[in-house]
Design a protein around this motif. Structure first.
Motif, PDB file in Angstrom:
ATOM      1  N   PRO B 309       0.815  -1.218   0.000  1.00 13.05           N
ATOM      2  CA  PRO B 309       0.000   0.000   0.000  1.00 13.05           C
ATOM      3  C   PRO B 309       0.846   1.264   0.000  1.00 13.05           C
ATOM      4  O   PRO B 309       0.321   2.354  -0.177  1.00 13.05           O
ATOM      5  N   SER B 310       2.121   1.115   0.200  1.00 14.86           N
ATOM      6  CA  SER B 310       3.014   2.285   0.242  1.00 14.86           C
ATOM      7  C   SER B 310       3.466   2.653  -1.172  1.00 14.86           C
ATOM      8  O   SER B 310       3.132   1.978  -2.142  1.00 14.86           O
ATOM      9  N   ILE B 311       4.236   3.726  -1.254  1.00 11.67           N
ATOM     10  CA  ILE B 311       4.744   4.201  -2.543  1.00 11.67           C
ATOM     11  C   ILE B 311       6.105   3.575  -2.797  1.00 11.67           C
ATOM     12  O   ILE B 311       7.038   3.759  -2.016  1.00 11.67           O
ATOM     13  N   GLU B 312       6.208   2.820  -3.902  1.00 17.06           N
ATOM     14  CA  GLU B 312       7.488   2.255  -4.319  1.00 17.06           C
ATOM     15  C   GLU B 312       7.878   2.916  -5.637  1.00 17.06           C
ATOM     16  O   GLU B 312       7.093   2.916  -6.585  1.00 17.06           O
ATOM     17  N   THR B 313       9.070   3.445  -5.688  1.00 16.69           N
ATOM     18  CA  THR B 313       9.479   4.133  -6.915  1.00 16.69           C
ATOM     19  C   THR B 313      10.998   4.163  -7.024  1.00 16.69           C
ATOM     20  O   THR B 313      11.701   3.631  -6.164  1.00 16.69           O
ATOM     21  N   ALA B 314      11.486   4.797  -8.082  1.00 12.35           N
ATOM     22  CA  ALA B 314      12.919   4.992  -8.336  1.00 12.35           C
ATOM     23  C   ALA B 314      13.696   3.687  -8.321  1.00 12.35           C
ATOM     24  O   ALA B 314      14.694   3.563  -7.614  1.00 12.35           O
ATOM     25  N   PRO B 315      13.306   2.722  -9.115  1.00 10.43           N
ATOM     26  CA  PRO B 315      14.056   1.462  -9.148  1.00 10.43           C
ATOM     27  C   PRO B 315      15.338   1.594  -9.970  1.00 10.43           C
ATOM     28  O   PRO B 315      15.405   2.371 -10.914  1.00 10.43           O
ATOM     29  N   SER B 316      16.335   0.812  -9.590  1.00  9.89           N
ATOM     30  CA  SER B 316      17.606   0.797 -10.335  1.00  9.89           C
ATOM     31  C   SER B 316      18.228  -0.587 -10.225  1.00  9.89           C
ATOM     32  O   SER B 316      18.340  -1.143  -9.128  1.00  9.89           O
ATOM     33  N   PHE B 317      18.631  -1.129 -11.376  1.00  7.28           N
ATOM     34  CA  PHE B 317      19.200  -2.483 -11.399  1.00  7.28           C
ATOM     35  C   PHE B 317      20.623  -2.491 -10.877  1.00  7.28           C
ATOM     36  O   PHE B 317      21.390  -1.529 -11.069  1.00  7.28           O
ATOM     37  N   SER B 318      21.002  -3.633 -10.298  1.00  3.76           N
ATOM     38  CA  SER B 318      22.420  -3.874 -10.056  1.00  3.76           C
ATOM     39  C   SER B 318      23.065  -4.193 -11.404  1.00  3.76           C
ATOM     40  O   SER B 318      22.379  -4.603 -12.338  1.00  3.76           O
ATOM     41  N   PRO B 319      24.386  -3.989 -11.531  1.00  5.92           N
ATOM     42  CA  PRO B 319      25.027  -4.186 -12.850  1.00  5.92           C
ATOM     43  C   PRO B 319      24.851  -5.592 -13.403  1.00  5.92           C
ATOM     44  O   PRO B 319      24.817  -5.783 -14.621  1.00  5.92           O
ATOM     45  N   GLY B 321      22.191  -7.298 -13.002  1.00  2.90           N
ATOM     46  CA  GLY B 321      20.773  -7.467 -13.303  1.00  2.90           C
ATOM     47  C   GLY B 321      20.025  -8.345 -12.326  1.00  2.90           C
ATOM     48  O   GLY B 321      18.839  -8.616 -12.521  1.00  2.90           O
ATOM     49  N   SER B 322      20.640  -8.784 -11.276  1.00  6.62           N
ATOM     50  CA  SER B 322      19.983  -9.727 -10.375  1.00  6.62           C
ATOM     51  C   SER B 322      19.173  -9.035  -9.283  1.00  6.62           C
ATOM     52  O   SER B 322      18.292  -9.653  -8.697  1.00  6.62           O
ATOM     53  N   GLN B 323      19.473  -7.779  -9.020  1.00  2.43           N
ATOM     54  CA  GLN B 323      18.795  -7.101  -7.919  1.00  2.43           C
ATOM     55  C   GLN B 323      18.329  -5.712  -8.343  1.00  2.43           C
ATOM     56  O   GLN B 323      18.825  -5.143  -9.312  1.00  2.43           O
ATOM     57  N   ILE B 324      17.393  -5.222  -7.565  1.00  2.00           N
ATOM     58  CA  ILE B 324      16.885  -3.869  -7.807  1.00  2.00           C
ATOM     59  C   ILE B 324      16.911  -3.112  -6.485  1.00  2.00           C
ATOM     60  O   ILE B 324      16.463  -3.629  -5.455  1.00  2.00           O
ATOM     61  N   VAL B 325      17.450  -1.926  -6.514  1.00  3.57           N
ATOM     62  CA  VAL B 325      17.354  -1.052  -5.344  1.00  3.57           C
ATOM     63  C   VAL B 325      16.268  -0.025  -5.660  1.00  3.57           C
ATOM     64  O   VAL B 325      16.144   0.441  -6.785  1.00  3.57           O
ATOM     65  N   PHE B 326      15.444   0.300  -4.686  1.00  5.16           N
ATOM     66  CA  PHE B 326      14.367   1.251  -4.930  1.00  5.16           C
ATOM     67  C   PHE B 326      14.038   1.999  -3.647  1.00  5.16           C
ATOM     68  O   PHE B 326      14.582   1.724  -2.588  1.00  5.16           O
ATOM     69  N   VAL B 338      16.394  -3.154  -1.133  1.00  5.59           N
ATOM     70  CA  VAL B 338      16.953  -3.982  -2.203  1.00  5.59           C
ATOM     71  C   VAL B 338      16.144  -5.273  -2.274  1.00  5.59           C
ATOM     72  O   VAL B 338      15.822  -5.874  -1.245  1.00  5.59           O
ATOM     73  N   MET B 339      15.799  -5.667  -3.501  1.00  3.16           N
ATOM     74  CA  MET B 339      15.050  -6.922  -3.667  1.00  3.16           C
ATOM     75  C   MET B 339      15.528  -7.604  -4.946  1.00  3.16           C
ATOM     76  O   MET B 339      16.177  -6.976  -5.798  1.00  3.16           O
ATOM     77  N   PRO B 340      15.224  -8.867  -5.112  1.00  2.08           N
ATOM     78  CA  PRO B 340      15.574  -9.541  -6.367  1.00  2.08           C
ATOM     79  C   PRO B 340      14.879  -8.856  -7.546  1.00  2.08           C
ATOM     80  O   PRO B 340      13.782  -8.302  -7.399  1.00  2.08           O
ATOM     81  N   SER B 341      15.505  -8.916  -8.692  1.00  2.00           N
ATOM     82  CA  SER B 341      14.957  -8.189  -9.836  1.00  2.00           C
ATOM     83  C   SER B 341      13.658  -8.804 -10.342  1.00  2.00           C
ATOM     84  O   SER B 341      12.957  -8.196 -11.156  1.00  2.00           O
ATOM     85  N   THR B 342      13.330  -9.988  -9.870  1.00  2.57           N
ATOM     86  CA  THR B 342      12.056 -10.602 -10.250  1.00  2.57           C
ATOM     87  C   THR B 342      10.968 -10.320  -9.229  1.00  2.57           C
ATOM     88  O   THR B 342       9.863 -10.868  -9.317  1.00  2.57           O
ATOM     89  N   GLY B 343      11.267  -9.483  -8.267  1.00  2.00           N
ATOM     90  CA  GLY B 343      10.324  -9.225  -7.190  1.00  2.00           C
ATOM     91  C   GLY B 343      10.624 -10.121  -6.009  1.00  2.00           C
ATOM     92  O   GLY B 343      11.539 -10.947  -6.042  1.00  2.00           O
ATOM     93  N   ARG B 364      30.061  -0.010 -11.231  1.00  4.30           N
ATOM     94  CA  ARG B 364      31.088  -0.879 -10.664  1.00  4.30           C
ATOM     95  C   ARG B 364      30.466  -1.948  -9.762  1.00  4.30           C
ATOM     96  O   ARG B 364      31.084  -2.974  -9.508  1.00  4.30           O
ATOM     97  N   GLY B 365      29.257  -1.652  -9.277  1.00  2.40           N
ATOM     98  CA  GLY B 365      28.538  -2.636  -8.475  1.00  2.40           C
ATOM     99  C   GLY B 365      28.793  -2.552  -6.993  1.00  2.40           C
ATOM    100  O   GLY B 365      28.137  -3.233  -6.213  1.00  2.40           O
TER     101      GLY B 365
END
Lengths: 371, 455
Positions: B309-319, B321-326, B338-343, B364-365
């Protein structure tokens, strides 16, 4: 009898003399008078100058300055006056002009009275000073950019070889200022290490005077330039000046360990090692944001007796903490530091060459990275 | 007298005895081997200096008359690139002792050593009859007295002389620092004009150093937050062209654009490419709730990555591609996760006081850059990917939206001062926090996004 008579006469005369001395007060009044000295306190040159100025009648030179200063004061006054003179009509001015024109000649007459209070009150300098500061800021502003540019271009303006030397001279200075705190600490360590070598020597001196004072100073003079070789010759041939030999041996033992009888020579002292470390780190440029700042690299090299690295012997022995490119960069940075700061050769004790003929340096930027 | 003699004799004899004993001890001590240092002398150096490395770059040799001007220009750009990093300091030509009149002449290292040049760049430029510029260069490690890497030859059109210079500088930078360069890269940003309450915005693209500015869109519609593709030939951005925010995909070469996802009634924004360029992750706001979604560029349905129910935004992949920081305010204030790039389950990584936003994973990761608002000030900061070692690099009235240089070494961001007259500008800062400076742009500029290194 004659002798006894002479003795009596002599004894009587001496006794009378002693009595006269004791009763006559020879030792009392004169000395007191002679010893009566006014109390003196030590003051600095500045304080003395201040006192002289306060008294006003001190040295003639400040007085002359004070007098000479007031003289120029009236001069600026007449200067503004002539300005109004040329500007407007001649007729109305004559009324006011005469007093003004009369003022300059009157200067010497009245100056003596007027000038006297002025130097004391110093109101006159103030108006003078006021206009000058207005000029100074401009000069400063003009100077500032030159100075900034000068840091690099100065060498440019001059003949080419000179700037090179100056830049080299400047770089270490900048670096050394940073390391001053450490350098002073390390310098202290060196002094501590050297202290025992010097301390025992004084002990020999009080001992020597008793047996033979003359040969000792010569021996003492030798030990100073060559502290280490001494113990070897002295203890063996000269058994007479025992204390001297003991002191020399003990001093060397305290300073650096055993005598230099073995091939490797005495080990490097902490101060000598620190001096080398400081000399190299002064030139070790660390890019703290780079991957190379994660790399600890060990560099090996062989040294020539003059303290320079033998060409082609500098190589990377070990590295950890980064990619190949980062390791290469870290090694190059370390190599530059060693080669750049060696200049004419590192200041290493020549008698311990065997100890530093081969050197391994570990460049560990961890502490810098964490800042 | 007898007593005195006796005393002196006793003293001397005792001294002699004790002296002999001491001498014997010292002899034994000397005979024992010194506390041996095994092998070579070993010194550990942990303190260096942080200062620019002095280099010299004599004007590249013009190998024909047509190349004289471009040789000078290329030399200047190479020097400017290196100096702009804050890691290098150019030794002015007036201080040079040696001159370089031929590309193949041997280098007088002692002359360059004398002026304390640690690196020497020698180059030559020729311009062919077809207008093609050919540049050769060599990099020398002066104190090692050797060439650093191999000589290199670069060619291009006359118009591309700046890129040639940037590539030379990239090579030099890479060989000395051991990292990739970032000079031959571009930045897409939002160029702004007009007063604060009626500001016109359009997408623009420029070289990393502010040169060659070109506009990609007109100022008819509001545009936001452009993001480069991994190949640098396409740009994702958010536009209000249809009245509410939607994500568009723009081809930089042809300036053709298309809507990424035409989802009626859904606001989509804050897009970013996956490292392989095949997918896009973005925020979509439906029914007042904002979540993260992913979508393949080739088409197909969007994949929901978060459902909170909260606001999730500004996602960015790790180099990789396995993770997303948001950014999410699920804990009450905006923080980084940080979560896996597949959710899946997200792990919070920011715990300091204040609000965190716009996280960007370093190429650089190793680091994540972010905007932080705390105590009434904005900061650009970096932290490890687990949230440790947070470092704030800047502080001002408004700093936001960091973007990484291709080598993960420098950050650009938007800075704006207080007051109605304040205009947004683009600044850059080294990841160490040094070398903060404004990036020259023709007017106001915001929302920079750094391209990868150009091919």
């Amino acid at each position: 009898m004659e002798l006894s008579t002479a003795l009596k006469i002599s004894g009587g005369a001496h006794g009378a003399l002693v009595l006269l001395a004791l009763v006559g007060g020879i030792f009392s009044g004169d000395f007191d008078e002679a010893m009566q000295v006014t109390e003196v306190s030590v003051i600095s040159g500045a304080e003395f100058a201040a006192l002289v100025e306060q008294s006003g009648s001190g040295t003639p030179s400040p007085g002359a300055e004070a007098e000479s200063e007031p003289e120029p004061e009236p001069r600026p006054e007449p200067e503004p006056e002539p300005d109004p003179e040329p500007t407007p009509e001649p007729e109305p001015e004559p009324d006011s002009a005469p007093p003004e024109a009369a003022a300059p000649p009157a200067v010497p007459e009245t100056a003596g009275e007027v000038l006297a209070p002025e130097p004391g009150d110093t109101p006159a300098p103030a108006p003078r000073v006021a206009p000058r500061p207005a000029d100074r800021p401009e000069r400063d502003v003009a100077v500032a950019p030159e100075m900034q540019e000068a840091a690099e271009p100065v060498p440019a303006d001059e003949t080419s070889p000179e700037p090179a030397e100056r830049q080299e001279a400047e770089a270490p200075e900048a670096a050394s200022t940073r390391i001053v705190t450490e350098a002073t600490e390390e310098g202290g360590a060196e002094q501590i290490a050297l202290a025992p070598a010097a301390a025992p020597r004084p002990r020999t001196r009080p001992d020597r005077p008793a047996p033979s004072p003359e040969p000792e100073p010569e021996q003492v003079a030798r030990p100073e330039p060559e502290p280490e070789p001494e113990p070897e010759p002295e203890p063996e041939p000269e058994s007479d000046p025992l204390s001297d030999a003991i002191a020399g041996a003990v001093a060397d033992a305290v300073a650096g360990g055993g005598a230099a009888q073995g091939d490797p020579g005495p080990p490097m002292t902490a101060g000598e090692r620190d001096a080398l470390r400081l000399a190299v780190q002064e030139c070790w440029v660390v890019d703290v944001g780079s991957e190379a700042a994660n790399v600890t690299v060990t560099v090996g090299m062989r040294m020539s007796p003059d303290g320079t690295v033998i060409d082609g012997t500098l190589q990377m022995l070990e590295a950890s903490g980064g990619s190949d490119a980062a390791i290469q960069s870290a090694f190059q940075s370390a190599r530059r530091a060693i080669l750049r700061c060696q200049r004419g050769g590192y200041d290493l004790p020549p008698e311990k060459y065997a100890q530093w003929e081969e050197i391994e340096m570990v460049f560990n930027p961890e502490e810098m990275r964490l800042r | 007298m007898f007593v005195l003699r006796f005393l002196v004799a006793t003293l001397l004899s005792k001294l002699g005895l004790s002296g002999m004993a001491i001498l014997g001890l010292v002899a034994i001590w000397a005979a024992t081997p010194a506390p041996a240092q095994d092998g070579p002398l070993r010194i550990e150096i942990t303190e260096g200096v942080v200062e620019p490395l002095p280099f010299a770059v004599p004007v590249f040799v013009a190998e024909n008359a047509a190349a004289e001007q471009v040789a000078r220009d290329i030399t200047r750009v190479v020097a400017a690139d290196l100096v702009s990093t804050g890691l290098f300091r150019e030794i002015p030509a007036e201080a040079h002792i040696a001159s370089v009149s031929s590309f193949d002449q041997s280098v007088a290292y002692s002359d360059w050593k004398a002026i304390n040049a640690q690196a020497l760049i020698v180059g030559a430029v020729s311009v062919g009859s077809d207008g093609r510029v050919e540049t050769r260069f060599r990099l020398h490690d002066v104190f090692a007295g050797a060439e650093l890497g191999q000589g290199l030859r670069l060619g291009g059109t006359t118009q591309a002389w700046r890129r040639i210079a940037h590539k030379v500088a990239d090579q030099v930078y890479g060989r000395i620092t051991g990292e990739g360069g970032y000079f031959d890269s571009r930045v897409v940003f939002v160029a702004e004009e007009g007063p604060k309450d009626a500001r016109r915005k359009r997408l623009a693209i420029m070289d990393y150093d502010g040169e060659n500015v070109q506009f990609l869109t007109d100022d008819a519609t509001l545009v936001l937050a452009p993001r480069f593709s991994p190949t640098g030939d396409r740009v994702l951005y958010t536009s209000y062209e249809t009245g509410f925010p939607q994500i568009y995909l723009l081809d930089v070469g042809t300036v053709q654009r298309q809507v990424l996802a035409d989802e009626a009634g859904t606001m989509t924004f804050s897009p970013r490419f996956s490292p392989d360029g095949s997918r896009v992750v973005y925020s979509a706001s439906r029914g007042g709730n904002t979540d993260l979604f992913a979508r393949a560029l080739g088409g197909g349905e969007a994949t929901r990555l978060t459902s909170a129910p909260s606001i999730e935004t500004a996602p960015s992949f790790s180099p990789d591609g396995s993770q997303i920081v948001f950014e999410s305010d699920r804990s009450g204030t905006p923080q980084l996760y940080v979560m896996p790039s597949t959710g899946g389950e997200a792990r919070r990584i920011s715990f300091g006081p204040g609000r965190y936003g716009t996280p960007v994973w370093s190429p650089r990761g190793d680091l994540i850059a972010f905007t932080k608002q705390a105590s009434g000030r904005f900061h650009i900061g970096v932290m490890r990917t687990d949230g440790s070692e947070e470092r704030l690099l800047t502080a001002s009235f408004l700093d936001e939206g960091p973007t990484w240089a291709p080598n993960g070494r420098v950050l650009m961001f938007t800075r704006q001062g207080a007051g109605a007259e304040a205009r947004p500008e683009i600044y850059s800062v080294d990841v160490s926090g040094r070398n903060l400076k404004r990036v020259p742009t023709p007017g106001s500029a915001s929302d920079p996004a750094w391209s990868p290194l150009l091919p």
